[in-house]
Write a protein that holds these residues in place. Structure first.
Motif, PDB file in Angstrom:
ATOM      1  N   LEU A 176       5.216  12.441  -0.327  1.00  0.00           N
ATOM      2  CA  LEU A 176       5.527  11.022  -1.023  1.00  0.00           C
ATOM      3  C   LEU A 176       4.477  10.421  -1.780  1.00  0.00           C
ATOM      4  N   LEU A 177       3.137  10.949  -1.759  1.00  0.00           N
ATOM      5  CA  LEU A 177       2.030  10.344  -2.398  1.00  0.00           C
ATOM      6  C   LEU A 177       2.669  10.228  -4.031  1.00  0.00           C
ATOM      7  N   PRO A 178       3.092  11.131  -4.446  1.00  0.00           N
ATOM      8  CA  PRO A 178       3.567  11.312  -6.077  1.00  0.00           C
ATOM      9  C   PRO A 178       4.382  10.175  -6.456  1.00  0.00           C
ATOM     10  N   HIS A 179       5.268   9.802  -5.210  1.00  0.00           N
ATOM     11  CA  HIS A 179       6.343   9.039  -5.431  1.00  0.00           C
ATOM     12  C   HIS A 179       5.836   7.254  -5.127  1.00  0.00           C
ATOM     13  N   LEU A 180       4.682   7.196  -5.014  1.00  0.00           N
ATOM     14  CA  LEU A 180       4.371   5.933  -4.705  1.00  0.00           C
ATOM     15  C   LEU A 180       3.894   5.331  -6.187  1.00  0.00           C
ATOM     16  N   LYS A 181       4.264   3.992  -6.218  1.00  0.00           N
ATOM     17  CA  LYS A 181       4.226   3.244  -7.484  1.00  0.00           C
ATOM     18  C   LYS A 181       2.486   2.940  -7.677  1.00  0.00           C
ATOM     19  N   ASP A 182       2.306   2.944  -9.070  1.00  0.00           N
ATOM     20  CA  ASP A 182       0.885   2.754  -9.252  1.00  0.00           C
ATOM     21  C   ASP A 182       0.365   1.490  -8.664  1.00  0.00           C
ATOM     22  N   GLY A 183      -0.769   1.419  -7.927  1.00  0.00           N
ATOM     23  CA  GLY A 183      -0.745   0.208  -7.287  1.00  0.00           C
ATOM     24  C   GLY A 183      -0.671   0.078  -5.694  1.00  0.00           C
ATOM     25  N   GLY A 184       0.436   1.370  -5.395  1.00  0.00           N
ATOM     26  CA  GLY A 184       0.798   1.312  -4.383  1.00  0.00           C
ATOM     27  C   GLY A 184      -0.102   1.755  -3.165  1.00  0.00           C
ATOM     28  N   ARG A 185       0.472   1.822  -1.964  1.00  0.00           N
ATOM     29  CA  ARG A 185      -0.477   2.033  -0.787  1.00  0.00           C
ATOM     30  C   ARG A 185      -0.158   3.247   0.177  1.00  0.00           C
ATOM     31  N   LEU A 186      -1.137   4.059   0.563  1.00  0.00           N
ATOM     32  CA  LEU A 186      -0.597   5.057   1.442  1.00  0.00           C
ATOM     33  C   LEU A 186      -1.681   4.925   2.661  1.00  0.00           C
TER      34      LEU A 186
ATOM     35  N   ASN B 227     -10.477  -2.339  12.810  1.00  0.00           N
ATOM     36  CA  ASN B 227     -10.878  -3.920  13.039  1.00  0.00           C
ATOM     37  C   ASN B 227     -10.905  -4.631  11.825  1.00  0.00           C
ATOM     38  N   GLU B 228      -9.932  -4.035  10.750  1.00  0.00           N
ATOM     39  CA  GLU B 228      -9.793  -4.760   9.502  1.00  0.00           C
ATOM     40  C   GLU B 228     -11.050  -4.546   8.585  1.00  0.00           C
TER      41      GLU B 228
ATOM     42  N   VAL C 284      -1.367  -2.615   8.768  1.00  0.00           N
ATOM     43  CA  VAL C 284      -0.692  -3.833   7.802  1.00  0.00           C
ATOM     44  C   VAL C 284      -1.509  -4.277   6.799  1.00  0.00           C
ATOM     45  N   LEU C 285      -2.632  -4.717   6.952  1.00  0.00           N
ATOM     46  CA  LEU C 285      -3.632  -4.977   5.874  1.00  0.00           C
ATOM     47  C   LEU C 285      -3.748  -4.000   4.650  1.00  0.00           C
ATOM     48  N   LEU C 286      -4.185  -2.629   5.084  1.00  0.00           N
ATOM     49  CA  LEU C 286      -4.173  -1.732   4.388  1.00  0.00           C
ATOM     50  C   LEU C 286      -2.935  -1.545   3.405  1.00  0.00           C
ATOM     51  N   ALA C 287      -1.664  -1.816   4.066  1.00  0.00           N
ATOM     52  CA  ALA C 287      -0.668  -1.629   3.367  1.00  0.00           C
ATOM     53  C   ALA C 287      -0.037  -2.823   2.267  1.00  0.00           C
ATOM     54  N   ILE C 288      -0.476  -3.866   2.681  1.00  0.00           N
ATOM     55  CA  ILE C 288       0.034  -5.336   2.036  1.00  0.00           C
ATOM     56  C   ILE C 288      -1.124  -6.298   1.767  1.00  0.00           C
ATOM     57  N   GLY C 289      -2.457  -6.220   2.342  1.00  0.00           N
ATOM     58  CA  GLY C 289      -3.201  -6.908   2.111  1.00  0.00           C
ATOM     59  C   GLY C 289      -4.304  -6.929   1.035  1.00  0.00           C
ATOM     60  N   ASP C 290      -5.158  -7.709   0.839  1.00  0.00           N
ATOM     61  CA  ASP C 290      -6.220  -7.477  -0.181  1.00  0.00           C
ATOM     62  C   ASP C 290      -7.248  -6.611   0.521  1.00  0.00           C
ATOM     63  N   ILE C 291      -7.554  -5.602   0.019  1.00  0.00           N
ATOM     64  CA  ILE C 291      -8.334  -4.493   0.582  1.00  0.00           C
ATOM     65  C   ILE C 291      -9.518  -4.063  -0.667  1.00  0.00           C
ATOM     66  N   LYS C 292      -9.479  -4.925  -1.715  1.00  0.00           N
ATOM     67  CA  LYS C 292     -10.534  -4.970  -2.834  1.00  0.00           C
ATOM     68  C   LYS C 292     -10.681  -3.462  -3.275  1.00  0.00           C
TER      69      LYS C 292
ATOM     70  N   LEU D 248      -3.874   3.428  -3.793  1.00  0.00           N
ATOM     71  CA  LEU D 248      -5.019   3.288  -2.718  1.00  0.00           C
ATOM     72  C   LEU D 248      -4.501   4.267  -1.254  1.00  0.00           C
ATOM     73  N   VAL D 249      -5.332   5.092  -1.012  1.00  0.00           N
ATOM     74  CA  VAL D 249      -5.001   5.964   0.178  1.00  0.00           C
ATOM     75  C   VAL D 249      -6.077   5.934   0.978  1.00  0.00           C
ATOM     76  N   ASN D 250      -5.865   5.374   2.194  1.00  0.00           N
ATOM     77  CA  ASN D 250      -6.921   5.263   3.222  1.00  0.00           C
ATOM     78  C   ASN D 250      -6.432   5.628   4.665  1.00  0.00           C
ATOM     79  N   SER D 251      -7.167   5.668   5.730  1.00  0.00           N
ATOM     80  CA  SER D 251      -6.713   5.969   7.025  1.00  0.00           C
ATOM     81  C   SER D 251      -7.556   5.080   7.799  1.00  0.00           C
ATOM     82  N   CYS D 252      -6.929   4.670   9.115  1.00  0.00           N
ATOM     83  CA  CYS D 252      -7.296   3.654  10.057  1.00  0.00           C
ATOM     84  C   CYS D 252      -7.226   4.077  11.581  1.00  0.00           C
ATOM     85  N   CYS D 253      -8.066   3.299  12.167  1.00  0.00           N
ATOM     86  CA  CYS D 253      -7.918   3.376  13.744  1.00  0.00           C
ATOM     87  C   CYS D 253      -7.118   2.016  14.069  1.00  0.00           C
TER      88      CYS D 253
END
Length: 291
Positions: free
Chosen positions: A144-154, A284-285, A267-275, A237-242
């Protein structure tokens, strides 16, 4: 037919943190920097009955009603159920095909939350845990990564259990995790762990914990994929989280956080401002050290 400005998907969305992530996405999207109009969220689950029951719980949720979050209530978000079992390559194939067919221009985010935590420790537990948590997440990410729009989040949901300093890894294994440049190198480590467990020789290099190793694999694999993806010129932007120690079935009700609190970082990583954060491990954000 509604035209959506944004589209996202959440795996393992029928209960616990996954369901809370769907709720929080609907609640937080109006104030998100990604808000450019109506949002469609796919809530996925391997069991149709449970997936549809979760969908029903969203539509009758008092907090969502009060916030007028859903489009049926005058808000911005629609939620739909789609089947997905990340333990099955066929199911991931079918899900990816459906997403690509329905949204040929791409989607905006994917939160890989689905996973298992099994009791005990033996060859079978390790094999099943790695198959779902590591290999299933890897397959969903790669398809699914190749199908994410530019500027999208995984976003891949991992765990503090996957921190390398938390468990008994040999220096050689820890170094290989940290220096890996390709997901194949992390996969090799997962295969070596499973093989060592089956031979009874793992204890000199590895912890006796299938879940912890599977989540170390998710963090390492996410980092390598993020770096390779960025090097190719992609702006995803591709990140992992606890999510933290959350009170769910998976922690047998022992967690100290509510599911809604656990949903905040994904949720922050998907739709927030993660700079522009990419390839990082968050809790913890904020970004934390994986090593």
């Amino acid at each position: 037919m509604t035209t959506y400005a944004r589209v996202g998907a959440v795996t393992g969305g029928n209960k616990g943190i996954g369901l809370a992530i769907v709720r929080q996405l609907a609640l937080q999207y109006p104030k998100s920097p990604l808000n450019t109009g109506p949002l469609l969220i796919y809530l996925t689950a391997r069991n149709e009955e449970r997936g549809k029951a979760a969908l029903e719980s969203i539509t009758t949720d008092a907090q969502l009603q009060k916030a007028k979050a859903l489009r049926s209530q005058g808000g911005l978000t629609d939620v739909e159920y789609l089947p997905l079992d990340i333990d099955s390559k066929q199911s991931i194939d079918d899900f990816a095909a459906k997403i690509k067919q329905t949204h040929p221009d791409g989607i905006d985010f994917l939160i890989n939350n689905a996973g298992v935590a099994m009791d005990g420790f033996d060859e079978n537990v390790v094999k099943k845990t790695l198959h779902c948590n590591y290999f299933g997440t890897l397959e969903a990410t790669q398809q699914l990564l190749p199908h994410l729009k530019d500027g999208g989040r995984l976003v891949n949901v991992a765990s503090m259990a996957g921190k390398l300093s938390n468990s008994k890894y040999s220096d050689a294994i820890r170094t290989r995790f940290l220096q890996a440049k390709k997901p194949e190198e992390i996969t090799e480590l997962m295969d070596e762990f499973a093989s060592a467990v089956s031979k009874g020789t793992h204890s000199s290099d590895w912890p006796s914990a299938g879940y912890a190793v599977s989540k170390a694999g998710v963090i390492g694999m996410t980092k390598t994929i993020a770096e390779l993806n960025a090097a190719s010129g992609s702006k995803v932007l591709v990140n992992s989280c606890c999510p933290g120690y959350v009170n769910t079935d998976m922690t047998k009700g022992r967690g100290s956080k509510t599911p809604d609190q656990g949903a905040q970082t994904p949720v922050l990583l998907a739709i927030g401002d993660i700079k522009g954060s990419n390839g990082q491990f968050w809790q913890n954000e904020q970004v934390i050290n994986w090593a």
